[in-house]
Design a protein around this motif. Sequence first.
Motif, mmCIF file in Angstrom:
data_model
loop_
_atom_site.group_PDB
_atom_site.id
_atom_site.type_symbol
_atom_site.label_atom_id
_atom_site.label_comp_id
_atom_site.label_asym_id
_atom_site.label_seq_id
_atom_site.Cartn_x
_atom_site.Cartn_y
_atom_site.Cartn_z
ATOM 1 N N LEU A 96 -6.667 6.014 -4.383
ATOM 2 C CA LEU A 96 -5.971 4.137 -4.334
ATOM 3 C C LEU A 96 -7.470 2.483 -3.900
ATOM 4 O O LEU A 96 -8.397 3.470 -3.386
ATOM 5 C CB LEU A 96 -5.940 4.540 -2.494
ATOM 6 C CG LEU A 96 -4.351 4.816 -2.214
ATOM 7 C CD1 LEU A 96 -3.900 4.699 -0.738
ATOM 8 C CD2 LEU A 96 -3.459 4.375 -3.189
ATOM 9 N N TRP A 150 1.118 4.232 -2.590
ATOM 10 C CA TRP A 150 0.224 6.013 -1.821
ATOM 11 C C TRP A 150 1.606 6.280 -2.084
ATOM 12 O O TRP A 150 0.757 8.163 -2.823
ATOM 13 C CB TRP A 150 -0.203 5.589 -0.729
ATOM 14 C CG TRP A 150 0.340 6.806 0.365
ATOM 15 C CD1 TRP A 150 0.786 7.483 1.136
ATOM 16 C CD2 TRP A 150 -0.774 8.253 -0.187
ATOM 17 N NE1 TRP A 150 0.292 8.592 2.101
ATOM 18 C CE2 TRP A 150 -0.400 9.056 0.590
ATOM 19 C CE3 TRP A 150 -1.845 7.630 -1.162
ATOM 20 C CZ2 TRP A 150 -2.139 9.576 0.842
ATOM 21 C CZ3 TRP A 150 -2.273 9.302 -1.107
ATOM 22 C CH2 TRP A 150 -2.563 10.169 -0.149
ATOM 23 N N LYS A 188 1.051 10.240 -4.840
ATOM 24 C CA LYS A 188 1.145 11.226 -4.467
ATOM 25 C C LYS A 188 1.781 12.336 -5.180
ATOM 26 O O LYS A 188 1.864 13.444 -5.845
ATOM 27 C CB LYS A 188 1.971 11.548 -2.990
ATOM 28 C CG LYS A 188 1.119 10.651 -1.691
ATOM 29 C CD LYS A 188 1.745 10.915 -0.458
ATOM 30 C CE LYS A 188 2.934 10.212 -0.948
ATOM 31 N NZ LYS A 188 3.133 10.947 1.098
ATOM 32 N N LYS A 214 -9.002 10.596 -0.419
ATOM 33 C CA LYS A 214 -7.760 9.497 -1.035
ATOM 34 C C LYS A 214 -7.958 8.412 -1.173
ATOM 35 O O LYS A 214 -7.661 7.312 -2.499
ATOM 36 C CB LYS A 214 -5.914 9.903 -1.190
ATOM 37 C CG LYS A 214 -5.812 11.910 -1.330
ATOM 38 C CD LYS A 214 -5.816 10.703 -3.631
ATOM 39 C CE LYS A 214 -5.768 12.835 -3.415
ATOM 40 N NZ LYS A 214 -5.630 12.537 -5.749
ATOM 41 N N VAL A 248 -2.818 8.460 5.108
ATOM 42 C CA VAL A 248 -4.302 8.214 3.736
ATOM 43 C C VAL A 248 -4.691 9.077 3.962
ATOM 44 O O VAL A 248 -5.857 8.720 5.051
ATOM 45 C CB VAL A 248 -4.118 7.076 3.641
ATOM 46 C CG1 VAL A 248 -4.854 6.853 2.310
ATOM 47 C CG2 VAL A 248 -2.376 6.265 3.243
ATOM 48 N N TRP A 271 0.755 -0.939 -0.065
ATOM 49 C CA TRP A 271 0.147 0.235 -0.009
ATOM 50 C C TRP A 271 0.381 1.675 0.165
ATOM 51 O O TRP A 271 0.256 2.436 -0.778
ATOM 52 C CB TRP A 271 -1.217 0.342 0.681
ATOM 53 C CG TRP A 271 -0.439 0.581 2.090
ATOM 54 C CD1 TRP A 271 -0.202 -0.904 3.338
ATOM 55 C CD2 TRP A 271 0.041 1.488 2.739
ATOM 56 N NE1 TRP A 271 0.882 0.144 4.679
ATOM 57 C CE2 TRP A 271 0.618 1.754 4.162
ATOM 58 C CE3 TRP A 271 -0.236 3.334 2.189
ATOM 59 C CZ2 TRP A 271 1.687 2.210 4.840
ATOM 60 C CZ3 TRP A 271 0.189 3.983 2.925
ATOM 61 C CH2 TRP A 271 0.951 3.200 4.313
ATOM 62 N N LYS A 272 1.483 1.419 0.795
ATOM 63 C CA LYS A 272 2.740 2.247 1.063
ATOM 64 C C LYS A 272 3.500 2.434 -0.321
ATOM 65 O O LYS A 272 3.762 3.799 -1.024
ATOM 66 C CB LYS A 272 4.252 1.861 1.846
ATOM 67 C CG LYS A 272 4.955 3.132 2.143
ATOM 68 C CD LYS A 272 5.999 3.125 3.790
ATOM 69 C CE LYS A 272 5.180 2.200 4.857
ATOM 70 N NZ LYS A 272 6.380 1.840 5.674
#
Length: 350
Positions: free
Chosen positions: A196, A183, A187, A245, A241, A179-180
């Motif tokens: 997302l 993300w 960004k 988003k 987050v 997920w990071k």
Amino acid sequence: MSINIATLNTIPTSYASCSLGSPSNPPPLLDRLDAISSAGFSAIELSFPDILSFGKKTLGHEIDPKNYDELCQVASEIGKECQKRKLGIMMLQPFSNFEGWKEESDGRKDAFERAKGWIRIMQACGCDMLQVGSTDTTMEKLDKSKIIPDLRALADMLKEHGFKLAYENWCWSSHAPDWKDVWQIVKEVDRNNVGLCLDTFQTAGGEWGDPTTHSGLLEDVSREELEKRFQKSLEELSQTVPKDKIYLLQISDAYKVPSPLSTEADDSGLRPRGRWSHDFRPLPFNGGYLPVVDVARVVLKTGFRGWFSYEVFDGGSDGKRTEVDIVAYAQAAKSVHKQLLLECAGVEGK
């Protein structure tokens, strides 16, 4: 942020059209739409393979995946069938292997041609969101510097029609499995129509579970350290987050595979987590072992109250199930949704 259970009643529910029934023996699309509607879901994720299969049945011949005139004709009919059943089409999926192809490559040309065609399909069926999975094309074929510009270009193409891009981390992705990772990309893409698509399987199955080990867990650290690391990652998600988003949360669990999968890609190039995803994803609370509630809870802690979409590929604990009562299964999914929200709010058993 604490979770107010009263706010959970506003969460809309969707079911991925491709994921009701046996992965190896899917029932006719209209039967699945009937089951999803009767269970009380308000929308579907429309799967591209379902457009192809429904098109073969209605047009009487195989449809070329690049024949967008016929694909749009079929998608329009599916949209009408959904309207009859009071179902929206929340998203078109899965758009894959798009970003990062090298300049002048055939892959890059194909990716942008597909993007234009899929946008036409979205217009035809009446949906406004495209799911894009983080590519699993091997890095040798990619130019990493193209990933952000490609996604910006796709976002701008979609925005011309008022459409959104939901970017998902596929846990077998070659460049963005967590997920990071996605993300950070979202960004950097920095477009107001890009967010997302989070997924309980992709998150827990990538950062906590492992189908290539006997334990079914990542074994690069101790179990205690694994739990700490995973909870730290989830806490970071909840704190970093923004809720606006997050466009949706896909829900599924995973069975522990009967025997560890090979760490090598299969003949088609699919990595072990991709094979795991294809056949071993049940509903939560139905024989799986991933910490699904933990993932869903932290997503809710961001303040997100958008789509919960059930996307399961339930081939049974051995991955070989061929028959499923889809009406009962869809009803079970709705019951699971209620239980999941209760447990996220910490009122299980009450």
